[in-house]
Write an enzyme that holds these catalytic residues in place. Sequence first.
Site, mmCIF file in Angstrom:
data_model
loop_
_atom_site.group_PDB
_atom_site.id
_atom_site.type_symbol
_atom_site.label_atom_id
_atom_site.label_comp_id
_atom_site.label_asym_id
_atom_site.label_seq_id
_atom_site.Cartn_x
_atom_site.Cartn_y
_atom_site.Cartn_z
ATOM 1 N N ARG A 97 0.826 -1.212 0.000
ATOM 2 C CA ARG A 97 0.000 0.000 0.000
ATOM 3 C C ARG A 97 0.860 1.263 0.000
ATOM 4 O O ARG A 97 0.365 2.338 -0.248
ATOM 5 C CB ARG A 97 -0.965 -0.013 1.199
ATOM 6 C CG ARG A 97 -2.107 -0.998 0.994
ATOM 7 C CD ARG A 97 -3.076 -0.980 2.129
ATOM 8 N NE ARG A 97 -2.501 -1.532 3.350
ATOM 9 C CZ ARG A 97 -3.150 -1.624 4.506
ATOM 10 N NH1 ARG A 97 -4.384 -1.190 4.591
ATOM 11 N NH2 ARG A 97 -2.574 -2.163 5.562
ATOM 12 N N HIS A 131 -1.822 -5.411 -3.790
ATOM 13 C CA HIS A 131 -2.700 -4.244 -3.644
ATOM 14 C C HIS A 131 -2.820 -3.432 -4.933
ATOM 15 O O HIS A 131 -3.910 -2.991 -5.290
ATOM 16 C CB HIS A 131 -2.189 -3.369 -2.500
ATOM 17 C CG HIS A 131 -2.984 -2.119 -2.346
ATOM 18 N ND1 HIS A 131 -4.296 -2.116 -1.943
ATOM 19 C CD2 HIS A 131 -2.659 -0.819 -2.598
ATOM 20 C CE1 HIS A 131 -4.747 -0.878 -1.921
ATOM 21 N NE2 HIS A 131 -3.782 -0.076 -2.320
ATOM 22 N N LYS A 193 -15.421 5.885 -1.697
ATOM 23 C CA LYS A 193 -14.873 5.890 -0.332
ATOM 24 C C LYS A 193 -13.809 6.976 -0.251
ATOM 25 O O LYS A 193 -13.062 7.178 -1.203
ATOM 26 C CB LYS A 193 -14.247 4.511 -0.057
ATOM 27 C CG LYS A 193 -13.554 4.361 1.276
ATOM 28 C CD LYS A 193 -12.935 2.974 1.441
ATOM 29 C CE LYS A 193 -11.449 2.976 1.185
ATOM 30 N NZ LYS A 193 -10.812 1.660 1.394
#
Length: 294
Positions: A97, A131, A193
């Site tokens: 990430r 990711h 989000k």
Amino acid sequence: MSLLARFTVIGGLSSEQLARKIASRLKARYVGYELRIFPDGEGKITLKAKPTGKIIVVHSIYPPVDSNLVQVLALVSQARKYSSQVYAVIPYMGYARQDREFLPREVVTMSLVAKMFKAAGATRIIVVDIHSMMALRHFCIPAKNATAIGELVKYFRKLHLKDPLVVSPDMGGIERAKSFANLMGTGYIALEKHRDRKTGEVVISSSDNQEVRNRDLILVDDMISTGGSIVKATEHLKRQKCGRVFACCIHALLIGDAEKRIRRAGVTRIISTNTIPGKTGVVDVSPVIARAIS
Ligand code: R5P
């Protein structure tokens, strides 16, 4: 198993069961190791046997992330003494990430980790649903991303859900949701989000999603860490009067009381793969890893 097996699998302590499954699929030798922790916290690794042939080191990098990272690098470096071909199989790649500078002066640690694998002697990297592909591009040795989405879909097909809909909790996961839905033969949507880069707090900013009403939902993400994304997405979807919510991910870190908070938000079941051992890890990724190796 012959001592001259084509492959030797060295199973890291973080991935021992998965590594044994991969060894058995590849008809490879399995070599374990002993880890002694000194009083100052340093770990000392000793292989239990001499590896032969191509060496596959299998070791996920989940908490304690930095100790697991040092262990896998040490194993790769030791393996390189016995073979010119050392594959580092990292089912869950920690630090993925941190693949770019989100805020000024942040360290892109994924780039450093990629360099460390090369320096340790890895000749190839295999990861499972990393990711981001951006994270994989930091490696300057051949690197492959194997996907477990097909294996997760096989599991969900057996559940006979009611008019299922696949939902990604964020726009970044829309391609994952799309391939999951295509294999399931269902539709998909992605929520909007927002995560505060300083506090880590998650907010779902989607407006109403009428299409979820009375339908069973499969909330698909690459990983569940603190559970914040799944909790907020589930609360939003429950407000829209959806049916049951199944939380599905490849890597279930489930830090702290994440599992409890996810269930409290109304999730019926959490399903993940075994890239990280745990009771939600019911879907085996050894077939996709074995295929990626051979
Ligand atoms: C973020 O982009 C990832 O895909 C996951 O949604 C996130 O890392 C999950 O973390 P948490 O469970 O802490 O919300």
